[in-house]
Motif scaffolding. Structure first.
Motif, PDB file in Angstrom:
ATOM      1  N   ALA A 164       0.831  -1.206   0.000  1.00 51.26           N
ATOM      2  CA  ALA A 164       0.000   0.000   0.000  1.00 51.26           C
ATOM      3  C   ALA A 164       0.864   1.253   0.000  1.00 51.26           C
ATOM      4  O   ALA A 164       1.851   1.342   0.738  1.00 51.26           O
ATOM      5  CB  ALA A 164      -0.906  -0.017   1.224  1.00 51.26           C
TER       6      ALA A 164
ATOM      7  N   VAL B 244       1.434  -1.336  -5.329  1.00 46.86           N
ATOM      8  CA  VAL B 244       0.134  -1.374  -4.635  1.00 46.86           C
ATOM      9  C   VAL B 244      -0.005  -2.471  -3.580  1.00 46.86           C
ATOM     10  O   VAL B 244      -0.567  -2.250  -2.519  1.00 46.86           O
ATOM     11  CB  VAL B 244      -1.027  -1.511  -5.665  1.00 46.86           C
ATOM     12  CG1 VAL B 244      -2.377  -1.519  -4.970  1.00 46.86           C
ATOM     13  CG2 VAL B 244      -0.965  -0.407  -6.697  1.00 46.86           C
ATOM     14  N   ALA B 245       0.478  -3.684  -3.847  1.00 51.08           N
ATOM     15  CA  ALA B 245       0.227  -4.819  -2.955  1.00 51.08           C
ATOM     16  C   ALA B 245       1.398  -5.791  -3.046  1.00 51.08           C
ATOM     17  O   ALA B 245       2.442  -5.489  -3.633  1.00 51.08           O
ATOM     18  CB  ALA B 245      -1.089  -5.506  -3.335  1.00 51.08           C
TER      19      ALA B 245
END
Length: 307
Positions: A181, A186-187
């Protein structure tokens, strides 16, 4: 003060309300852990709300060691690395700032590591904190599990309830700050860590007695769809990073392509915002894969930030 047996690491950014509930559960869990030395490291990842004041007040009220750290640059992996510099515990446990620890969290965590056959990463159960929230980012299995050595570890255990020994951290190294995050990919910062660890022969275990409740607050279909897309995007970038050095990733790429037929044979209907789940997932993984090659392959995972 005795050397900490457990370091609990919590990173936060602009979630003052949920963080207050998390910290209250930490106080309860530590007070119930008789005879176990616990330290808590709180990393404020650039909050602009009342988080700094909450952390300062809570820290002053605790009878155990609390370390408060600031990392203004956004990114969960970066915040974790910043906090890990200050770790003193033999066991490092991580949870999120919207999770509630069960009262027996600490003794069950210590017991799980006492039973581990050697260096290990151990994940725990993640229950839905509020029935009004959509059933995502949870881990519900009620039985112990051991990841087979050749298994792709994505989803086997999750970063919201994850712990490892200090020896594991020394062997694997820091989290890759390009993932997670607040970062470009993003992940998948937790899956990247698991891949690197398991490649070293470190055991990946799941213990359902280590429990947190996740109050993630996602109740709209569009929020769930956005989360699923982000997870797939991160996994795609992860595939690109490890494609040539881990055969498990190459098998997963083939599996994802073959799974497209399941959109016809056994369509997934549990995600209302996604019509063709396997195509949706592969599309966003492809986006992540291409994004890594455009910008990530020229970079290296950032080292642990120094205090």
């Amino acid at each position: 003060m005795d050397k900490a047996a457990v370091t609990l690491l919590i990173c936060t950014r602009n979630r003052c309300a949920s963080l207050a509930a998390t910290l209250a559960s930490v106080s309860r869990a530590v007070s119930a852990a008789e005879g176990i030395a616990v330290e808590v490291i709180l990393v404020d990842n650039g909050s602009t709300d009342a988080t700094p004041g909450l952390i300062a007040q809570w820290r002053a009220e605790q009878p155990f060691r609390v370390i408060s750290v600031e990392e203004p640059r956004p990114g969960l992996a970066r915040a974790r690395n910043r906090g890990l510099v200050h770790r003193a515990g033999d066991i490092v446990a991580m949870t999120d700032d919207d999770c509630i620890l069960h009262p027996d969290y600490v003794p069950n965590l210590v017991a799980a590591f006492a039973k581990a056959p050697g260096p290990a990463i151990i994940g725990g159960r993640i229950l839905l904190g509020n029935p009004a929230d959509l059933p995502v980012t949870v881990k519900l299995e009620d039985h112990p599990m051991v990841a087979p050595p050749g298994m792709f570890p994505g989803g086997f255990v999750m970063g919201a309830n994850l712990a490892f020994g200090a020896d594991v951290l020394a062997a694997v190294g820091p989290f890759d700050e390009r993932f997670g995050a607040g970062a470009p990919f993003v992940a998948a910062e937790d899956t990247d860590f698991l891949l690197r660890a398991s490649r070293l022969g470190i055991a990946l275990l799941y213990d359902p007695l280590i429990v947190v409740d996740h109050h993630h607050g996602r109740r709209e279909i569009r929020d769930e769809t956005r989360v699923l897309a982000g997870y797939a995007f991160g996994d795609g970038a992860l595939y690109a990073k490890h494609l040539f050095n881990d055969k498990r990733v190459r098998r997963m790429v083939l599996t994802d392509v073959c799974d497209l037929r399941l959109d016809v044979l056994r369509p997934v209907t549990t995600h209302a915002g996604v019509r063709r789940f396997y195509l949706f997932r592969l599309f966003h993984k492809a986006r992540g894969f291409l994004s890594y090659w455009r910008r990530g392959s020229a970079e290296t995972g950032s080292p642990v930030s120094q205090p």
